[in-house]
Scaffold this motif. Structure first.
Motif, mmCIF file in Angstrom:
data_model
loop_
_atom_site.group_PDB
_atom_site.id
_atom_site.type_symbol
_atom_site.label_atom_id
_atom_site.label_comp_id
_atom_site.label_asym_id
_atom_site.label_seq_id
_atom_site.Cartn_x
_atom_site.Cartn_y
_atom_site.Cartn_z
ATOM 1 N N ALA A 286 36.519 104.232 -100.458
ATOM 2 C CA ALA A 286 37.585 103.897 -100.769
ATOM 3 C C ALA A 286 38.946 105.107 -100.297
ATOM 4 C CB ALA A 286 38.037 103.784 -102.242
ATOM 5 N N ALA A 287 38.543 106.387 -100.366
ATOM 6 C CA ALA A 287 39.320 107.484 -99.653
ATOM 7 C C ALA A 287 39.693 107.192 -98.177
ATOM 8 C CB ALA A 287 39.081 108.552 -100.096
ATOM 9 N N ALA A 288 38.391 106.715 -97.313
ATOM 10 C CA ALA A 288 38.608 106.325 -96.078
ATOM 11 C C ALA A 288 39.595 105.240 -95.871
ATOM 12 C CB ALA A 288 37.119 106.348 -95.509
ATOM 13 N N ALA A 289 39.338 104.176 -96.730
ATOM 14 C CA ALA A 289 40.079 103.090 -96.255
ATOM 15 C C ALA A 289 41.530 103.149 -96.727
ATOM 16 C CB ALA A 289 39.659 101.966 -97.484
ATOM 17 N N VAL A 290 41.802 104.154 -97.715
ATOM 18 C CA VAL A 290 43.087 104.557 -98.011
ATOM 19 C C VAL A 290 44.038 105.018 -96.549
ATOM 20 C CG1 VAL A 290 44.690 105.884 -99.226
ATOM 21 C CG2 VAL A 290 43.212 104.409 -100.535
ATOM 22 N N ALA A 291 43.157 106.067 -96.031
ATOM 23 C CA ALA A 291 43.712 106.849 -94.947
ATOM 24 C C ALA A 291 43.864 105.606 -93.720
ATOM 25 C CB ALA A 291 42.554 107.822 -94.489
ATOM 26 N N VAL A 292 42.875 104.783 -93.541
ATOM 27 C CA VAL A 292 43.014 103.764 -92.607
ATOM 28 C C VAL A 292 44.382 103.059 -92.866
ATOM 29 C CG1 VAL A 292 42.004 101.639 -91.623
ATOM 30 C CG2 VAL A 292 40.531 103.583 -91.924
ATOM 31 N N LEU A 293 44.384 102.429 -94.024
ATOM 32 C CA LEU A 293 45.678 101.487 -94.482
ATOM 33 C C LEU A 293 47.167 102.356 -93.890
ATOM 34 C CD1 LEU A 293 44.381 99.248 -97.118
ATOM 35 C CD2 LEU A 293 45.889 98.368 -95.011
ATOM 36 N N ARG A 294 46.812 103.479 -94.430
ATOM 37 C CA ARG A 294 48.310 104.388 -94.300
ATOM 38 C C ARG A 294 48.602 104.325 -92.835
ATOM 39 N NH1 ARG A 294 47.221 108.448 -99.083
ATOM 40 N NH2 ARG A 294 48.354 107.005 -100.944
ATOM 41 N N GLU A 295 47.515 104.728 -92.031
ATOM 42 C CA GLU A 295 47.949 104.921 -90.597
ATOM 43 C C GLU A 295 48.098 103.660 -90.041
ATOM 44 O OE1 GLU A 295 47.357 107.940 -89.215
ATOM 45 O OE2 GLU A 295 47.735 107.336 -87.203
ATOM 46 N N MET A 296 47.574 102.608 -90.331
ATOM 47 C CA MET A 296 47.705 101.134 -89.641
ATOM 48 C C MET A 296 49.318 100.596 -90.097
ATOM 49 S SD MET A 296 44.266 98.987 -89.699
ATOM 50 C CE MET A 296 43.030 99.661 -88.352
ATOM 51 N N ILE A 297 49.752 101.119 -91.192
ATOM 52 C CA ILE A 297 51.113 100.572 -91.623
ATOM 53 C C ILE A 297 52.374 101.457 -91.306
ATOM 54 C CG2 ILE A 297 50.216 98.927 -93.431
ATOM 55 C CD1 ILE A 297 51.161 101.270 -95.485
ATOM 56 N N THR A 298 51.787 102.533 -90.328
ATOM 57 C CA THR A 298 53.029 103.295 -89.890
ATOM 58 C C THR A 298 53.702 102.600 -88.777
ATOM 59 O OG1 THR A 298 51.535 104.306 -88.479
ATOM 60 C CG2 THR A 298 51.906 105.585 -90.489
ATOM 61 N N ASP A 299 55.215 102.904 -88.923
ATOM 62 C CA ASP A 299 55.823 102.265 -87.623
ATOM 63 C C ASP A 299 55.276 102.464 -86.247
ATOM 64 O OD1 ASP A 299 57.686 101.403 -89.281
ATOM 65 O OD2 ASP A 299 59.072 102.957 -89.062
ATOM 66 N N GLY A 300 55.242 101.279 -85.542
ATOM 67 C CA GLY A 300 54.926 101.318 -84.132
ATOM 68 C C GLY A 300 53.251 101.105 -83.908
ATOM 69 N N PHE A 301 52.530 101.193 -84.999
ATOM 70 C CA PHE A 301 50.911 101.191 -84.787
ATOM 71 C C PHE A 301 50.754 99.673 -84.192
ATOM 72 C CE2 PHE A 301 46.694 100.442 -85.679
ATOM 73 C CZ PHE A 301 46.122 101.413 -85.472
ATOM 74 N N MET A 302 51.131 98.576 -84.987
ATOM 75 C CA MET A 302 50.829 97.304 -84.438
ATOM 76 C C MET A 302 51.546 96.937 -83.241
ATOM 77 S SD MET A 302 48.520 96.268 -86.498
ATOM 78 C CE MET A 302 47.874 97.099 -88.002
ATOM 79 N N GLU A 303 52.695 97.411 -82.824
ATOM 80 C CA GLU A 303 53.255 97.139 -81.672
ATOM 81 C C GLU A 303 52.597 97.490 -80.578
ATOM 82 O OE1 GLU A 303 54.479 98.099 -84.416
ATOM 83 O OE2 GLU A 303 56.264 96.691 -85.007
ATOM 84 N N ASN A 304 51.920 98.712 -80.964
ATOM 85 C CA ASN A 304 51.043 99.653 -79.772
ATOM 86 C C ASN A 304 50.039 98.871 -79.470
ATOM 87 O OD1 ASN A 304 50.556 101.766 -78.037
ATOM 88 N ND2 ASN A 304 48.970 102.098 -79.399
#
Ligand code: PLP
Length: 400
Positions: A286-304
């Protein structure tokens, strides 16, 4: 030092031979690259089958895993744990859903969805309709849901209550609905059977049938979820919202974790004691997944991701133009992309994958007709160009 081939020889003596593995023993990974035991470097456009979406050993995820491993590794779901609560909050605040059940894999997340659909719908409503060409996992129930006979052979009798509708044909689907039907289960884009998206009209028809007959719509986003298609979940780009959503693969960037999400109303059907998992949502995963989600919802991630998707698809389009005898088109979404081969190309599809492997580039052949590309979402244009150059070299040897 033990060589790559020595490791392979040892492995082949002790494993049940369920896998056709590439002849490489991987020892290290960083970003889009892997190293084998002979220190050969590979460009990875497989990402552990759409799992390591932040690339191998992403520092934010590895740090979260190490920190949590020093604090608390496991206590079971007899207790609350901080990472699991944070993860469930992130998943619900970034989706339509209100509630989460944590599992360890895609198949387990789908098993939870199947159980929920049945218990929610009441006695004698247990049939689930899925689509031909689908892939939902390897447990007996998820194999039964999988609409590909090759996964059933030798394992009959399969659990009953799984019906397959012809991919792309809403009227045949309606004909299969009975008073026993409780849900329709589908992937918004079929990954394993060759990167086949369901078009908007078809999805709208499926949603309308669910509403008309009071069925639950389950989206299996085990492969398409977690940013793979350019939004956190594929359904966000579609004109329909499911009632139940499953995910796994990239959720923990390599740690085993899956989740089944739904609304308050539907979740109320699963009360204490009806479903459980010893490991599901364990603190380290779960800690790994929290880190993944926080990274993915940062500004610009999906745009990239979307920008790289457009670039990659255009470059693959050049390959279609260059080798029309071998490739007929490009399909997919985000960084789940298939190069569709012609009848002539299909004959050499497996050989192209092997040749790329020999050139230290990793991809696979999906559904017997497409070369599938699922690089880390953090891939660079230079890495895409590197793959394209190798692909051009290899395809030229098969082109007439
Ligand atoms: C990989 C996959 C599964 C199975 O996940 P496991 O973690 O291997 O059990 C289920 N559904 C889809 C769409 C998948 O791609």
């Amino acid at each position: 030092m033990t060589s790559n081939n020595e490791w392979i020889a040892r492995g082949e003596k002790v494993f049940i031979a369920t896998y056709n593995r590439f002849p490489a023993t991987m020892v290290r990974g960083e970003g889009c690259w892997l190293w084998d035991a002979d220190n050969r470097r590979y460009l990875d456009f497989l990402s552990g089958i759409a799992v390591c979406s932040l690339g191998h050993c992403h520092p934010v995820v590895s740090d979260a895993i190490c920190a949590q491993a020093r604090e608390l590794v496991h206590v079971s779901n007899l207790f609350h744990t901080k990472p699991q609560i944070e993860l469930a909050e992130l998943l619900t605040s970034n989706s339509f859903a209100d509630r989460v059940f944590m599992a360890n894999s895609g198949a387990e997340a789908n098993e939870a969805a199947i159980k929920l659909a049945r218990i929610h719908s009441g006695a004698n409503r247990y049939e689930i309709i899925s689509l031909t060409g689908s892939f939902h996992g390897r447990t007996l129930a998820t194999v039964a849901a999988t609409g590909q006979p090759k996964f059933h052979e030798g394992f009959e009798p399969l659990p009953t209550g799984f019906i397959h509708a012809e991919f792309g044909d809403p009227s045949s689907l309606e004909g299969l609905i009975t008073d026993k039907t409780c849900a329709i289960l589908c992937e918004p884009l079929q990954g394993e059977s060759g990167v086949r998206p369901l078009d908007d009209e078809y999805l709208l028809a499926i949603r309308a049938l669910c509403d008309k007959y009071g069925l639950l719509l389950i989206f299996d986003e085990v492969q398409t979820g977690m940013g793979r298609t350019g939004t956190l979940f594929a359904y966000e780009q579609l004109p329909v919202t499911p009632d139940i959503l499953t995910m796994a693969k990239a959720l923990g960037n390599g740690l085993p974790i899956g989740a089944m999400l739904t609304t308050d109303k539907i979740a109320a059907s699963l009360v204490a004691g009806t479903h459980a998992s010893t490991f599901g949502g364990n603190p380290v995963a779960a800690a790994a997944a929290v880190a993944v989600l926080r990274e993915m919802i940062t500004d610009g991630f999906m745009e990239n991701v979307q920008e790289n998707s457009t670039y990659f698809m255009n470059r693959l389009g050049e390959i279609v133009d260059k080798f029309p005898d071998l490739a007929s088109g490009v399909r997919g979404k985000g960084l789940l992309i298939g190069l569709v081969l012609t009848e002539k190309g299909i004959e050499d599809g497996m050989n192209m994958v092997s040749d790329l492997f020999a050139n230290q580039v990793l991809i696979n052949f999906a559904g017997g007709r497409v070369l599938r590309f699922i690089p880390p979402l953090t891939v660079t244009k230079e890495e895409i160009d590197y793959l394209i150059d190798k692909l051009v070299e290899i395809m030229a040897t098969y082109s007439s």
